[in-house]
Scaffold this active site. Sequence first.
Site, PDB file in Angstrom:
ATOM      1  CG  ASN A 213      -0.825  -4.698   5.912  1.00 28.81           C
ATOM      2  OD1 ASN A 213       0.206  -4.421   5.326  1.00 28.81           O
ATOM      3  ND2 ASN A 213      -1.643  -3.784   6.381  1.00 28.81           N
ATOM      4  CG  ASP A 282       0.007   2.062   6.375  1.00 29.08           C
ATOM      5  OD1 ASP A 282      -1.041   2.311   7.014  1.00 29.08           O
ATOM      6  OD2 ASP A 282       1.022   1.575   6.898  1.00 29.08           O
ATOM      7  CG  ASP A 311      -6.248   6.120   9.921  1.00 30.60           C
ATOM      8  OD1 ASP A 311      -7.150   5.449  10.487  1.00 30.60           O
ATOM      9  OD2 ASP A 311      -5.083   6.182  10.346  1.00 30.60           O
ATOM     10  CE  LYS A 350      -4.129   4.915  13.493  1.00 33.27           C
ATOM     11  NZ  LYS A 350      -4.392   4.557  12.109  1.00 33.27           N
TER      12      LYS A 350
END
Length: 407
Positions: A213, A282, A311, A350
């Site tokens: 990323n 991800d 995550d 989250k």
Amino acid sequence: MNELAGKHIVLGLSGGVACYKAADLCRQLIKEGATVQVVMTEAAEQFITPVTLQALSGRTVYGSQWDAREPNNMPHINLSREADAILIAPCSADFIARLAQGRADDLLSLLCLARPAQRVPLLLAPAMNREMWAHPATQRNLAQVAQDGATVLAVGNGDQACGETGDGRMLEPLELLDELIAFFAPKVLAGQQVLVTAGPTFEAIDPVRGITNLSSGKMGFAIARAAREAGADVTLVAGPVHVPTPRGVRRLDVRSAEEMLAAVEQQIPQVSVFIATAAVADWRPAAASSQKIKKDGSGQTPVLEFVENPDILARVAQSARAQAGALFCVGFAAESHDLLAHATAKRARKGVPLLVGNIGPATFGQDDNALLLVDAQGHRELPHASKRVLARQLVGDIAARLQAQRG
Ligand code: C5P
């Protein structure tokens, strides 16, 4: 950034080769907006002339307690009362011994003794040969001066002017500057154990390729620095980035999301605040090839299969300690548009009390940013500023939330 604007520093030099570094330190202090009054011992003047320090500080240097320039002839009183801090750099073994004994037979030790100790902090940057540093007398004197209220800064390790190698080098000017800036920061996170993730992750496709990323790590590193300046014990789990580790921060380097998760899970039982700024990939290739995938000239492209990464933030936020309020979790969201809507939805998804939104493409790699703080009650903007300033504001905000939690 003028981090020392409005601060008046008495920079004291005692005798040692590291006096040459004090000239640069003086310059750095002035660059950050401080005014600097240099005071030198007789021994220091053997290593560097007052002329150099006068030119760099823009003020005449003091060396004698009998200096008639002061109308009341009391430079030790006048100089120490004006100061926001006295920094002795270099601080020799002899000078530490003098401080430990409360000696007052030269201007610098006299003004240290005469300073109003509650109001004018004394910081020492020791500099000496490794044997002198390790000697029980020096260590005993250091313990004494620390007990008497001085802040003893660390020493560096490495090659020494005498040709030996070991502990006792004075910290570099920029390190001392960071220490002084940190010293003045309000200790709003004292006693907190803070864990920060920062930077991107890199998910290998084969030994020479991968997906990642866009993230420089600058925001997360700035937060780690601000948290440490605020008195927290800080661990930084960093993906592959090219940003220097902030002073006093423990850094663990990782590459993939799975490595980041393992590092976080290992640290998290000791942590009271978790700030996830990392741009975690991800997905990762379902199976990284152990050999480079070759282009065979047929025009056929490889078919890559991906699996979802864990995550990290959501897992930590669901842990029993976080749910019980013993671990405060903060998430970040880098969005390209509709920041408030996305950040609000992400906070709920989250399960974190605070989510910080920013517009990713506007800030990737930059030194400035703007933040949107979203919690259960609503949102608040931290307007456009340097990442350094924003990090401090965010740390202040988190500290206030912890304080409110405690009641
Ligand atoms: O879902 P998204 O990646 O936008 O969420 C961003 C927030 O979640 C950041 O705080 C990031 O560090 C964290 N995160 C994580 N592990 C992931 C993905 C995101 O900790 N696998």
